[in-house]
Design a protein around this motif. Sequence first.
Motif, PDB file in Angstrom:
ATOM      1  N   LEU A 183       7.859  26.435 -46.943  1.00 28.84           N
ATOM      2  CA  LEU A 183       7.506  27.854 -47.103  1.00 28.84           C
ATOM      3  C   LEU A 183       8.144  28.665 -45.978  1.00 28.84           C
ATOM      4  O   LEU A 183       7.900  28.386 -44.797  1.00 28.84           O
ATOM      5  N   ASP A 184       8.973  29.633 -46.353  1.00 28.12           N
ATOM      6  CA  ASP A 184       9.553  30.574 -45.389  1.00 28.12           C
ATOM      7  C   ASP A 184       8.495  31.644 -45.139  1.00 28.12           C
ATOM      8  O   ASP A 184       8.222  32.474 -46.000  1.00 28.12           O
ATOM      9  N   GLY A 185       7.915  31.589 -43.962  1.00 26.59           N
ATOM     10  CA  GLY A 185       6.822  32.509 -43.632  1.00 26.59           C
ATOM     11  C   GLY A 185       7.241  33.601 -42.665  1.00 26.59           C
ATOM     12  O   GLY A 185       6.473  33.961 -41.776  1.00 26.59           O
ATOM     13  N   ALA A 186       8.439  34.139 -42.877  1.00 26.87           N
ATOM     14  CA  ALA A 186       8.882  35.238 -42.010  1.00 26.87           C
ATOM     15  C   ALA A 186       7.859  36.380 -42.039  1.00 26.87           C
ATOM     16  O   ALA A 186       7.673  37.087 -41.052  1.00 26.87           O
ATOM     17  N   ARG A 187       7.183  36.551 -43.199  1.00 20.89           N
ATOM     18  CA  ARG A 187       6.164  37.611 -43.320  1.00 20.89           C
ATOM     19  C   ARG A 187       4.776  36.999 -43.570  1.00 20.89           C
ATOM     20  O   ARG A 187       3.976  37.510 -44.360  1.00 20.89           O
ATOM     21  N   ILE A 188       4.494  35.935 -42.856  1.00 15.76           N
ATOM     22  CA  ILE A 188       3.205  35.264 -43.049  1.00 15.76           C
ATOM     23  C   ILE A 188       2.050  36.170 -42.597  1.00 15.76           C
ATOM     24  O   ILE A 188       0.939  36.086 -43.128  1.00 15.76           O
ATOM     25  N   ALA A 189       2.299  37.035 -41.626  1.00 17.87           N
ATOM     26  CA  ALA A 189       1.252  37.946 -41.156  1.00 17.87           C
ATOM     27  C   ALA A 189       0.838  38.888 -42.286  1.00 17.87           C
ATOM     28  O   ALA A 189      -0.360  39.115 -42.525  1.00 17.87           O
ATOM     29  N   CYS A 218       7.143  35.663 -36.250  1.00 15.86           N
ATOM     30  CA  CYS A 218       6.593  36.470 -35.162  1.00 15.86           C
ATOM     31  C   CYS A 218       7.326  37.806 -35.071  1.00 15.86           C
ATOM     32  O   CYS A 218       6.721  38.856 -34.899  1.00 15.86           O
ATOM     33  N   THR A 219       8.644  37.755 -35.239  1.00 16.54           N
ATOM     34  CA  THR A 219       9.474  38.931 -34.966  1.00 16.54           C
ATOM     35  C   THR A 219       9.035  40.132 -35.802  1.00 16.54           C
ATOM     36  O   THR A 219       8.797  41.216 -35.281  1.00 16.54           O
ATOM     37  N   LYS A 220       8.932  39.923 -37.107  1.00 19.25           N
ATOM     38  CA  LYS A 220       8.614  41.049 -37.994  1.00 19.25           C
ATOM     39  C   LYS A 220       7.181  41.535 -37.791  1.00 19.25           C
ATOM     40  O   LYS A 220       6.872  42.699 -38.029  1.00 19.25           O
ATOM     41  N   ALA A 221       6.314  40.629 -37.367  1.00 20.98           N
ATOM     42  CA  ALA A 221       4.899  40.982 -37.207  1.00 20.98           C
ATOM     43  C   ALA A 221       4.662  41.866 -35.983  1.00 20.98           C
ATOM     44  O   ALA A 221       3.634  42.530 -35.899  1.00 20.98           O
ATOM     45  N   GLY A 222       5.604  41.870 -35.033  1.00 24.93           N
ATOM     46  CA  GLY A 222       5.396  42.669 -33.824  1.00 24.93           C
ATOM     47  C   GLY A 222       5.791  41.925 -32.559  1.00 24.93           C
ATOM     48  O   GLY A 222       5.399  42.306 -31.460  1.00 24.93           O
ATOM     49  N   GLY A 223       6.581  40.868 -32.720  1.00 27.79           N
ATOM     50  CA  GLY A 223       7.120  40.149 -31.568  1.00 27.79           C
ATOM     51  C   GLY A 223       8.486  40.698 -31.198  1.00 27.79           C
ATOM     52  O   GLY A 223       8.965  41.677 -31.783  1.00 27.79           O
ATOM     53  N   ILE A 224       9.119  40.056 -30.212  1.00 23.01           N
ATOM     54  CA  ILE A 224      10.481  40.455 -29.830  1.00 23.01           C
ATOM     55  C   ILE A 224      11.483  39.534 -30.524  1.00 23.01           C
ATOM     56  O   ILE A 224      12.401  39.982 -31.187  1.00 23.01           O
ATOM     57  N   PHE A 225      11.291  38.266 -30.353  1.00 14.89           N
ATOM     58  CA  PHE A 225      12.136  37.287 -31.020  1.00 14.89           C
ATOM     59  C   PHE A 225      11.370  35.965 -31.027  1.00 14.89           C
ATOM     60  O   PHE A 225      10.395  35.811 -30.310  1.00 14.89           O
TER      61      PHE A 225
END
Length: 358
Positions: A183-189, A218-225
Amino acid sequence: MAPHTGYVTKLPAPPKFSFASDNVAGAHPLVLEAIAAANAGHVRAYGADPITARTEIAFKELFDHDVVTQFAYGGTGANVFALASMLRPADAIVCAVQSHINVDETGAPERALGTKLITIPTVDAKLRPQDLEMVKSNIGNQHAPQPGIVAITQVTELGALYSVEEIRALSDAAHALGMHVYLDGARIANATAALGGTREALRSFTCDAGVDAMTFGCTKAGGIFGEAVVFFNNAFTDRSIYVRKQVTQLHSKMRFIAAQYEAMLHDNLFITLGGQANNAARMLFDKTSDISSLQLRTAPAANSMFPIIAKGPREQLQEWAHFYDWDVAANQVRWMTAWDVTEPEIDAFAAGVRALLA
Ligand SMILES: Cc1ncc(COP(=O)(O)O)c(C=O)c1O
């Protein structure tokens, strides 16, 4: 560039925020604070530091499961790393034709893994158990790539969500064929916020539904990288630390990725931020869906929507505010909201859209 006719007269002041993606936003202050705190002193490199150790445990608590979590630099790299850890020789990856690994990674999985992506046409970038029928005949055929992994994305690239039952049914079908589920969870948040907003909800559509490994964005949710690869199935973990380095995803100053995750998991910040982005999308939908030419028929499942805007007004709007084309032939664009979008910014964007189209 000279403004198009109508630009000056029709459009109000442009919004300061962009509706192009969720990675156009900055990082959440608590993530920045965590990075600043992690900056003190010397610690062991390559993940042997106390913050990484604590965060690995925090992931076990998050999933209530003895998961192995390994951090990587970015989403494409994390996908390659996870898939490389799961693939057997001659295995192929079955994915939706619209999946990020197929269309947005410059062929990284094929190049780095020497594998074949078997792409399935879909309307919403979701795979269904019956899609696996198409690859059944490959099994045992020495001339055909062997279907080894079913790769899904949650939230999908077209903004759709799999339900718990859908992921479970797909996992059952895949496992019955000897395949594994990634599962690609780039937008798991965003997915977690949309599907109940709790840790239990997250577990229900990942480990409890039969997913073998995932990325936890993490990045898309509000992280840096930084991205995390979470392995639920320990069959893949014995060689994964070597694989991570081999595919160039081992960060020497690992504490700075781990610190971002520690902040994100604390008090479920990732769910809060995913929910904020989703609410912003819902607000934008509510403020624009009466403009019939946009053809926004159903409310966004998470943080994106795909309206229709004819070429002329589209170009004027894109000159005024930033958002991407999605399918130029169909005049379809993508509006996506990030965690930090505010109601006045949504009002400003919606006002411009309305001034030109309504
Ligand atoms: C579904 C999906 N997976 C992975 C990624 C991560 O890609 P990147 O390599 O840009 O971090 C993205 C980013 O857009 C994405 O949308």
